[in-house]
Design an enzyme around this catalytic site. Sequence first.
Site, PDB file in Angstrom:
ATOM      1  N   LYS A 192       0.845  -1.194   0.000  1.00 40.48           N
ATOM      2  CA  LYS A 192       0.000   0.000   0.000  1.00 40.48           C
ATOM      3  C   LYS A 192       0.888   1.255   0.000  1.00 40.48           C
ATOM      4  O   LYS A 192       0.705   2.146  -0.800  1.00 40.48           O
ATOM      5  CB  LYS A 192      -0.923  -0.028   1.223  1.00 40.48           C
ATOM      6  CG  LYS A 192      -1.812   1.173   1.317  1.00 40.48           C
ATOM      7  CD  LYS A 192      -2.788   1.062   2.474  1.00 40.48           C
ATOM      8  CE  LYS A 192      -3.418   2.434   2.729  1.00 40.48           C
ATOM      9  NZ  LYS A 192      -4.359   2.449   3.825  1.00 40.48           N
TER      10      LYS A 192
ATOM     11  N   GLU B 283      10.322  -4.857   4.600  1.00 40.82           N
ATOM     12  CA  GLU B 283      10.323  -6.272   4.204  1.00 40.82           C
ATOM     13  C   GLU B 283      10.063  -6.414   2.705  1.00 40.82           C
ATOM     14  O   GLU B 283      10.770  -7.115   1.985  1.00 40.82           O
ATOM     15  CB  GLU B 283       9.231  -7.045   4.954  1.00 40.82           C
ATOM     16  CG  GLU B 283       9.476  -7.261   6.430  1.00 40.82           C
ATOM     17  CD  GLU B 283       8.945  -6.130   7.301  1.00 40.82           C
ATOM     18  OE1 GLU B 283       8.755  -4.997   6.789  1.00 40.82           O
ATOM     19  OE2 GLU B 283       8.753  -6.370   8.514  1.00 40.82           O
TER      20      GLU B 283
ATOM     21  N   GLY C 127      -4.938  -1.720   4.741  1.00 43.35           N
ATOM     22  CA  GLY C 127      -4.201  -2.889   4.242  1.00 43.35           C
ATOM     23  C   GLY C 127      -4.937  -4.192   4.524  1.00 43.35           C
ATOM     24  O   GLY C 127      -5.083  -5.056   3.659  1.00 43.35           O
ATOM     25  N   ARG C 128      -5.435  -4.344   5.749  1.00 42.75           N
ATOM     26  CA  ARG C 128      -6.085  -5.613   6.124  1.00 42.75           C
ATOM     27  C   ARG C 128      -7.485  -5.751   5.554  1.00 42.75           C
ATOM     28  O   ARG C 128      -8.154  -6.738   5.771  1.00 42.75           O
ATOM     29  CB  ARG C 128      -6.079  -5.760   7.650  1.00 42.75           C
ATOM     30  CG  ARG C 128      -6.684  -4.582   8.391  1.00 42.75           C
ATOM     31  CD  ARG C 128      -6.322  -4.620   9.870  1.00 42.75           C
ATOM     32  NE  ARG C 128      -6.775  -3.432  10.586  1.00 42.75           N
ATOM     33  CZ  ARG C 128      -6.090  -2.308  10.695  1.00 42.75           C
ATOM     34  NH1 ARG C 128      -4.908  -2.199  10.106  1.00 42.75           N
ATOM     35  NH2 ARG C 128      -6.548  -1.295  11.392  1.00 42.75           N
TER      36      ARG C 128
ATOM     37  N   GLU D  96      -5.269  -6.312  14.516  1.00 43.12           N
ATOM     38  CA  GLU D  96      -4.675  -5.016  14.150  1.00 43.12           C
ATOM     39  C   GLU D  96      -5.772  -3.942  14.216  1.00 43.12           C
ATOM     40  O   GLU D  96      -5.502  -2.770  14.446  1.00 43.12           O
ATOM     41  CB  GLU D  96      -4.043  -5.086  12.749  1.00 43.12           C
ATOM     42  CG  GLU D  96      -2.934  -4.065  12.550  1.00 43.12           C
ATOM     43  CD  GLU D  96      -2.164  -4.226  11.253  1.00 43.12           C
ATOM     44  OE1 GLU D  96      -2.720  -3.951  10.184  1.00 43.12           O
ATOM     45  OE2 GLU D  96      -0.979  -4.616  11.301  1.00 43.12           O
TER      46      GLU D  96
ATOM     47  N   HIS E 178      -6.890 -32.865  17.370  1.00 40.49           N
ATOM     48  CA  HIS E 178      -5.821 -33.712  17.906  1.00 40.49           C
ATOM     49  C   HIS E 178      -4.675 -32.878  18.457  1.00 40.49           C
ATOM     50  O   HIS E 178      -3.557 -33.366  18.604  1.00 40.49           O
ATOM     51  CB  HIS E 178      -5.336 -34.668  16.815  1.00 40.49           C
ATOM     52  CG  HIS E 178      -6.424 -35.599  16.379  1.00 40.49           C
ATOM     53  ND1 HIS E 178      -6.689 -36.776  17.032  1.00 40.49           N
ATOM     54  CD2 HIS E 178      -7.361 -35.481  15.414  1.00 40.49           C
ATOM     55  CE1 HIS E 178      -7.728 -37.370  16.451  1.00 40.49           C
ATOM     56  NE2 HIS E 178      -8.163 -36.601  15.476  1.00 40.49           N
TER      57      HIS E 178
ATOM     58  N   LYS F 150       9.052  -1.123  14.217  1.00 40.04           N
ATOM     59  CA  LYS F 150       9.700  -0.808  12.940  1.00 40.04           C
ATOM     60  C   LYS F 150      10.828   0.196  13.159  1.00 40.04           C
ATOM     61  O   LYS F 150      11.933   0.040  12.649  1.00 40.04           O
ATOM     62  CB  LYS F 150       8.689  -0.171  11.971  1.00 40.04           C
ATOM     63  CG  LYS F 150       7.656  -1.098  11.397  1.00 40.04           C
ATOM     64  CD  LYS F 150       6.870  -0.339  10.326  1.00 40.04           C
ATOM     65  CE  LYS F 150       5.573  -1.007   9.980  1.00 40.04           C
ATOM     66  NZ  LYS F 150       4.702  -0.178   9.138  1.00 40.04           N
TER      67      LYS F 150
HETATM   68  O1  F6P Z   1       2.158  -3.836   9.899  1.00 42.36           O
HETATM   69  C1  F6P Z   1       1.566  -2.632   9.567  1.00 42.36           C
HETATM   70  C2  F6P Z   1       1.117  -2.596   8.168  1.00 42.36           C
HETATM   71  O2  F6P Z   1       0.983  -1.242   7.854  1.00 42.36           O
HETATM   72  C3  F6P Z   1      -0.178  -3.352   7.906  1.00 42.36           C
HETATM   73  O3  F6P Z   1      -1.299  -2.663   8.321  1.00 42.36           O
HETATM   74  C4  F6P Z   1      -0.088  -3.527   6.434  1.00 42.36           C
HETATM   75  O4  F6P Z   1      -1.029  -4.448   5.950  1.00 42.36           O
HETATM   76  C5  F6P Z   1       1.342  -3.989   6.308  1.00 42.36           C
HETATM   77  O5  F6P Z   1       2.033  -3.187   7.251  1.00 42.36           O
HETATM   78  C6  F6P Z   1       1.949  -3.842   4.956  1.00 42.36           C
HETATM   79  O6  F6P Z   1       1.935  -2.506   4.522  1.00 42.36           O
HETATM   80  P1  F6P Z   1       2.132  -2.123   3.009  1.00 42.36           P
HETATM   81  O7  F6P Z   1       1.028  -2.738   2.220  1.00 42.36           O
HETATM   82  O8  F6P Z   1       2.102  -0.626   2.988  1.00 42.36           O
HETATM   83  O9  F6P Z   1       3.463  -2.658   2.561  1.00 42.36           O
END
Ligand code: F6P
Length: 551
Positions: free
Chosen positions: A207, A213, A273-274, A359, A390, A514
């Site tokens: 987003k 990452e 995002g979620r 979240e 199980h 972060k």
């Molecule tokens: O962990 C926080 C967060 O902002 C989430 O809400 C989001 O889904 C994720 O990081 C990834 O963010 P992005 O889509 O901006 O890479």
Amino acid sequence: MTTPIDATLTDAWGRLGQLHAELNVDFRKWFEDESRAEKFTYQAGDLYVDMSKSYLTEDIKAALIELAEQVNLAERRDAMFSGEKINVTENRAVLHTALRREKDDEVLVDGENVIPQVHEVLKRMYTFADAVRDGSWTGVTGKPLTTIVNVGIGGSDLGPVMAYEALKPYVKEGLECRFISNIDPTDVSETLKDLDPETTLVIVASKTFTTLETLTNARQVRSWLLSKLEERGISTDGAVAKHFIAVSTNLEKVSEFGIDPENAFGFWDWVGGRYSVDSAVGMPLAIAIGPQAFSNFLGGFRIMDTHFATAPAERNVPLLMGLLNIFYVNFVGAPTHAILPYSQYLHRFAAYLQQLTMESNGKRVRWDGSPVTSQTGEVFWGEPGTNGQHAFYQLIHQGTQLVPADFIAFANPTFPLKDSEADQHELFLGNFFGQTKALAFGKTADEVRAEGVDEALVTAREFPGNKPTTSIMAPSLTPSVLGQLIALYEHITFVQGIVWGIDSFDQWGVELGKQMANQLTSAVAGDQEAIAKQDSSTRGLINYYLEKRSK
Ligand code: F6P
């Protein structure tokens, strides 16, 4: 900014406290009323939702509905659907529901109708998906792209991976999706290990397009692709344009990364995002299952949105399930909630719901910054049945913690396996029905004795019962039904957030970690001055790492 109503000060909250104090759950007795199942079973779209083995009574249900009225829930729901900026800490509208509206609908954000933009992106997504599926979009060497690698994390990963796994039977033969999310180098390395760069399409989904990452993994995948092509003596000119696309709200950063803006699919800051699997973030799914099935998926969300927006409170499933969760968290004191799908295809559903619910509602202040006035945000967890049976069901049946659970199952199997001894889906469903029954009705000491069990073992073999569950069934796990299920939980989450008075659409709680990770880079690289500034525990851990790592 509207001030959140303090739910704990409402009459309904007081009434619920009273009802809880008087509550004596006895499912054996409650089910002497033959109409109980019918009274507490509801239909929402294709979902048949049996809440009769829950702690709902007519009085509790009425008080919960009163609570919804007293916190102005319907007004807040309408404010969300109509594009008001209810995400106050980020000053944003919350419009994941706009992503699945019909083409001719209108939803205004700052005076502009956003629906045409939504459909324009969908159209581009579908054209691109078709081109990959029919092989007219090829890689640099002219080969069709058959493996889609999605690089993203959180909402840019969990939704697509969950839905891809859930809808495997709808995936076009010969296409495969893989997902890279973790910054652990293992993830990218293992995922790419056996891949052919000539037939790989990479989707960088973020987003913000600033997530460490995702950008780190995306760079690794780009280097891998270019170097593998070079090794084969293939010119890499135009390779990124043919093999990389992006999904983001930040198109400037996308082009800085080197992805052609022509190959970027946008979405908007009013999609959390979620809550984004039904935006361009769903691109891997749209390619894998095709535009028609993806459109059915969106249609499923729409069915649940309409139900949530229009069904009377007495039969409004997301409303009732959300309110019931409030009862479990705030009155019964249940700290967790299990999600137990009897469908192997839904094996990532609980993980997906963890981000959606935790979240969203893991907050300690309300949307005006004042402290919350009750517990919020239960821990969601789960695994598919029968595997969970199980592993951890023991605690749900006989432990001391109360774990309300949602059981999910489908009438029709994808693989109707039968042999001379059994119909496997019937065995599976027997477990689904049997577990909620065992949890509700238990087994008394006398029943255990009647089986001839030694007196010393009776208490160990006794099941207290009265464990609350909700059973959700649908005819089959189709794209539409999956959309309905996701939207159901989105709205449950919303309902809980409104009662607690919190902003379910921000996520400031992930920021500190972060920042710390960034601040620690030089210490981790061995900078003594930076190490010396750390607390004794962090210093010890970094020194352990520096000592043990192979040089
Ligand atoms: O962990 C926080 C967060 O902002 C989430 O809400 C989001 O889904 C994720 O990081 C990834 O963010 P992005 O889509 O901006 O890479």
